[in-house]
Design a protein around this motif. Structure first.
Motif, PDB file in Angstrom:
ATOM      1  N   LEU A   1       0.574   7.572  -2.449  1.00  0.00           N
ATOM      2  CA  LEU A   1       0.381   6.262  -3.075  1.00  0.00           C
ATOM      3  C   LEU A   1      -1.095   5.995  -3.383  1.00  0.00           C
ATOM      4  O   LEU A   1      -1.434   5.481  -4.445  1.00  0.00           O
ATOM      5  CB  LEU A   1       0.938   5.155  -2.178  1.00  0.00           C
ATOM      6  CG  LEU A   1       2.455   5.011  -2.165  1.00  0.00           C
ATOM      7  CD1 LEU A   1       2.892   4.065  -1.060  1.00  0.00           C
ATOM      8  CD2 LEU A   1       2.969   4.531  -3.519  1.00  0.00           C
ATOM      9  N   GLN A   2      -1.977   6.359  -2.439  1.00  0.00           N
ATOM     10  CA  GLN A   2      -3.414   6.149  -2.656  1.00  0.00           C
ATOM     11  C   GLN A   2      -3.904   6.965  -3.844  1.00  0.00           C
ATOM     12  O   GLN A   2      -4.620   6.452  -4.710  1.00  0.00           O
ATOM     13  CB  GLN A   2      -4.184   6.551  -1.391  1.00  0.00           C
ATOM     14  CG  GLN A   2      -5.690   6.488  -1.556  1.00  0.00           C
ATOM     15  CD  GLN A   2      -6.426   7.159  -0.406  1.00  0.00           C
ATOM     16  OE1 GLN A   2      -5.837   7.516   0.602  1.00  0.00           O
ATOM     17  NE2 GLN A   2      -7.717   7.345  -0.574  1.00  0.00           N
ATOM     18  N   ILE A   3      -3.531   8.248  -3.897  1.00  0.00           N
ATOM     19  CA  ILE A   3      -3.963   9.108  -4.992  1.00  0.00           C
ATOM     20  C   ILE A   3      -3.372   8.630  -6.312  1.00  0.00           C
ATOM     21  O   ILE A   3      -4.053   8.609  -7.343  1.00  0.00           O
ATOM     22  CB  ILE A   3      -3.577  10.580  -4.710  1.00  0.00           C
ATOM     23  CG1 ILE A   3      -4.340  11.101  -3.486  1.00  0.00           C
ATOM     24  CG2 ILE A   3      -3.816  11.458  -5.922  1.00  0.00           C
ATOM     25  CD1 ILE A   3      -5.853  11.076  -3.611  1.00  0.00           C
TER      26      ILE A   3
ATOM     27  N   GLU B   1       5.765   2.576 -10.061  1.00  0.00           N
ATOM     28  CA  GLU B   1       6.212   1.232  -9.749  1.00  0.00           C
ATOM     29  C   GLU B   1       5.848   0.864  -8.309  1.00  0.00           C
ATOM     30  O   GLU B   1       5.419  -0.258  -8.041  1.00  0.00           O
ATOM     31  CB  GLU B   1       7.721   1.097  -9.979  1.00  0.00           C
ATOM     32  CG  GLU B   1       8.184  -0.336  -9.880  1.00  0.00           C
ATOM     33  CD  GLU B   1       9.551  -0.566 -10.487  1.00  0.00           C
ATOM     34  OE1 GLU B   1       9.766  -1.674 -10.994  1.00  0.00           O
ATOM     35  OE2 GLU B   1      10.397   0.339 -10.450  1.00  0.00           O
ATOM     36  N   ALA B   2       5.978   1.810  -7.379  1.00  0.00           N
ATOM     37  CA  ALA B   2       5.608   1.545  -5.984  1.00  0.00           C
ATOM     38  C   ALA B   2       4.126   1.197  -5.873  1.00  0.00           C
ATOM     39  O   ALA B   2       3.745   0.271  -5.155  1.00  0.00           O
ATOM     40  CB  ALA B   2       5.939   2.752  -5.112  1.00  0.00           C
ATOM     41  N   VAL B   3       3.287   1.936  -6.589  1.00  0.00           N
ATOM     42  CA  VAL B   3       1.842   1.669  -6.564  1.00  0.00           C
ATOM     43  C   VAL B   3       1.549   0.278  -7.126  1.00  0.00           C
ATOM     44  O   VAL B   3       0.839  -0.523  -6.519  1.00  0.00           O
ATOM     45  CB  VAL B   3       1.076   2.736  -7.376  1.00  0.00           C
ATOM     46  CG1 VAL B   3      -0.381   2.324  -7.566  1.00  0.00           C
ATOM     47  CG2 VAL B   3       1.155   4.091  -6.688  1.00  0.00           C
ATOM     48  N   LEU B   4       2.095   0.004  -8.291  1.00  0.00           N
ATOM     49  CA  LEU B   4       1.783  -1.244  -8.968  1.00  0.00           C
ATOM     50  C   LEU B   4       2.362  -2.452  -8.245  1.00  0.00           C
ATOM     51  O   LEU B   4       1.706  -3.489  -8.124  1.00  0.00           O
ATOM     52  CB  LEU B   4       2.287  -1.181 -10.412  1.00  0.00           C
ATOM     53  CG  LEU B   4       1.630  -0.078 -11.249  1.00  0.00           C
ATOM     54  CD1 LEU B   4       2.310   0.032 -12.603  1.00  0.00           C
ATOM     55  CD2 LEU B   4       0.138  -0.310 -11.417  1.00  0.00           C
ATOM     56  N   LEU B   5       3.574  -2.309  -7.739  1.00  0.00           N
ATOM     57  CA  LEU B   5       4.165  -3.412  -6.980  1.00  0.00           C
ATOM     58  C   LEU B   5       3.354  -3.700  -5.727  1.00  0.00           C
ATOM     59  O   LEU B   5       3.196  -4.859  -5.331  1.00  0.00           O
ATOM     60  CB  LEU B   5       5.618  -3.105  -6.633  1.00  0.00           C
ATOM     61  CG  LEU B   5       6.602  -3.126  -7.809  1.00  0.00           C
ATOM     62  CD1 LEU B   5       7.984  -2.666  -7.360  1.00  0.00           C
ATOM     63  CD2 LEU B   5       6.673  -4.486  -8.465  1.00  0.00           C
ATOM     64  N   GLY B   6       2.812  -2.649  -5.111  1.00  0.00           N
ATOM     65  CA  GLY B   6       1.957  -2.838  -3.940  1.00  0.00           C
ATOM     66  C   GLY B   6       0.732  -3.671  -4.264  1.00  0.00           C
ATOM     67  O   GLY B   6       0.322  -4.533  -3.476  1.00  0.00           O
ATOM     68  N   ARG B   7       0.139  -3.430  -5.436  1.00  0.00           N
ATOM     69  CA  ARG B   7      -1.025  -4.229  -5.848  1.00  0.00           C
ATOM     70  C   ARG B   7      -0.634  -5.692  -6.050  1.00  0.00           C
ATOM     71  O   ARG B   7      -1.352  -6.605  -5.656  1.00  0.00           O
ATOM     72  CB  ARG B   7      -1.628  -3.665  -7.143  1.00  0.00           C
ATOM     73  CG  ARG B   7      -2.252  -2.303  -7.019  1.00  0.00           C
ATOM     74  CD  ARG B   7      -3.531  -2.301  -6.192  1.00  0.00           C
ATOM     75  NE  ARG B   7      -4.573  -3.132  -6.743  1.00  0.00           N
ATOM     76  CZ  ARG B   7      -5.481  -2.726  -7.639  1.00  0.00           C
ATOM     77  NH1 ARG B   7      -5.472  -1.500  -8.068  1.00  0.00           N
ATOM     78  NH2 ARG B   7      -6.395  -3.559  -8.075  1.00  0.00           N
TER      79      ARG B   7
ATOM     80  N   ALA C   1       4.500  -0.641 -20.480  1.00  0.00           N
ATOM     81  CA  ALA C   1       4.787   0.426 -19.532  1.00  0.00           C
ATOM     82  C   ALA C   1       6.212   0.933 -19.621  1.00  0.00           C
ATOM     83  O   ALA C   1       6.560   1.904 -18.993  1.00  0.00           O
ATOM     84  CB  ALA C   1       4.517  -0.065 -18.108  1.00  0.00           C
ATOM     85  N   GLY C   2       7.041   0.279 -20.446  1.00  0.00           N
ATOM     86  CA  GLY C   2       8.414   0.726 -20.590  1.00  0.00           C
ATOM     87  C   GLY C   2       9.343  -0.092 -19.707  1.00  0.00           C
ATOM     88  O   GLY C   2       8.903  -0.840 -18.841  1.00  0.00           O
ATOM     89  N   PRO C   3      10.645   0.041 -19.924  1.00  0.00           N
ATOM     90  CA  PRO C   3      11.599  -0.824 -19.255  1.00  0.00           C
ATOM     91  C   PRO C   3      11.697  -0.598 -17.758  1.00  0.00           C
ATOM     92  O   PRO C   3      12.173  -1.458 -17.043  1.00  0.00           O
ATOM     93  CB  PRO C   3      12.925  -0.467 -19.943  1.00  0.00           C
ATOM     94  CG  PRO C   3      12.716   0.907 -20.487  1.00  0.00           C
ATOM     95  CD  PRO C   3      11.268   0.993 -20.816  1.00  0.00           C
ATOM     96  N   GLN C   4      11.259   0.550 -17.262  1.00  0.00           N
ATOM     97  CA  GLN C   4      11.418   0.839 -15.843  1.00  0.00           C
ATOM     98  C   GLN C   4      10.291   0.269 -14.990  1.00  0.00           C
ATOM     99  O   GLN C   4      10.396   0.232 -13.775  1.00  0.00           O
ATOM    100  CB  GLN C   4      11.501   2.357 -15.612  1.00  0.00           C
ATOM    101  CG  GLN C   4      12.688   3.009 -16.288  1.00  0.00           C
ATOM    102  CD  GLN C   4      14.000   2.396 -15.860  1.00  0.00           C
ATOM    103  OE1 GLN C   4      14.246   2.218 -14.675  1.00  0.00           O
ATOM    104  NE2 GLN C   4      14.847   2.056 -16.807  1.00  0.00           N
ATOM    105  N   VAL C   5       9.186  -0.100 -15.609  1.00  0.00           N
ATOM    106  CA  VAL C   5       8.039  -0.576 -14.846  1.00  0.00           C
ATOM    107  C   VAL C   5       7.642  -1.948 -15.358  1.00  0.00           C
ATOM    108  O   VAL C   5       7.249  -2.099 -16.493  1.00  0.00           O
ATOM    109  CB  VAL C   5       6.835   0.394 -14.965  1.00  0.00           C
ATOM    110  CG1 VAL C   5       5.655  -0.124 -14.174  1.00  0.00           C
ATOM    111  CG2 VAL C   5       7.222   1.785 -14.519  1.00  0.00           C
ATOM    112  N   GLY C   6       7.765  -2.967 -14.501  1.00  0.00           N
ATOM    113  CA  GLY C   6       7.359  -4.297 -14.913  1.00  0.00           C
ATOM    114  C   GLY C   6       7.681  -5.327 -13.856  1.00  0.00           C
ATOM    115  O   GLY C   6       8.581  -5.138 -13.049  1.00  0.00           O
TER     116      GLY C   6
END
Length: 197
Positions: free
Chosen positions: A23-25, A65-71, A119-124
């Motif tokens: 996740l960090q990378i 999505e995991a990275v962005l949701l974490g932010r 980002a497309g339908p899967q990420v948002g």
């Protein structure tokens, strides 16, 4: 049997550390390279085989999505922490400016805050999702307190501010790309301030 159970714990801890490292990378890669970075490259930067990445995240979209949701979860946590700040206006404007500052350098994060349009339908940050509701509620609490304190225009709604946030991110990214010196968050915040005349 107890020995087998205790022997498994370090593996779970290792797996958790591996997931956090991925996740960090991935977060660093998204900020610098955007959505085009490959699983292979993320695995290489993390020092793992690509199978380790796939074990934790079955698709690139799931990882991003995991990275962005974490932010975004951190933005929500920050807003909640500020909900009892003594200076409600400073808390609201400071949070708004920090979200813009942190998100503007990351196109994928901007896209997620905008509902995934690029980002497309899967990420948002999809309307009706728990995190979207949490983000809206946390923003709304900061806004309401700042309005009660007379720091923010009374006619703004939480949706208005979220739209302003989206617009500010676009303006900030364009300003950064052309080397502009004006921080757009300051301009937007000035527009949201209650008028005293």
């Amino acid at each position: 049997m107890g020995d087998d159970h205790s022997a498994a714990r370090p593996l779970r801890a290792d797996a958790r550390r591996n997931r956090e490292r991925v996740l960090q990378i991935a977060q660093e890669a998204l900020a610098s390279d955007g959505l085009t970075i490959s699983f292979d490259e993320i695995a290489r930067r993390a020092g793992f085989g690509v199978g380790t990445v796939y074990r934790h995240f079955p698709t690139k979209e799931a990882l991003f999505e995991a990275v962005l949701l974490g932010r975004i979860e951190r933005f929500v946590a920050d807003a909640r922490a500020l909900a009892t700040a003594e200076d409600a206006g400073r808390a609201f404007f400071g949070w708004f400016a920090r979200v813009v500052e942190q998100a503007a350098a990351n196109q994928a994060l901007c896209d997620m805050l905008d509902g995934g349009s690029q980002a497309g339908p899967q990420v948002g940050l999809r309307p009706g999702s728990t995190l979207a509701d949490d983000f809206g509620a946390a923003l709304g609490r900061l806004l309401a307190r700042a309005q009660r304190a007379g720091a923010v225009r009374a006619d703004l709604t939480g949706r208005d501010v979220h739209d302003l946030l989206r617009g500010c991110l676009t303006a900030e990214r364009r300003s950064l790309a052309r080397g502009g010196a004006v921080r757009m968050a300051e301009v937007f915040c000035d527009g949201m301030r209650a008028r005293t005349y």
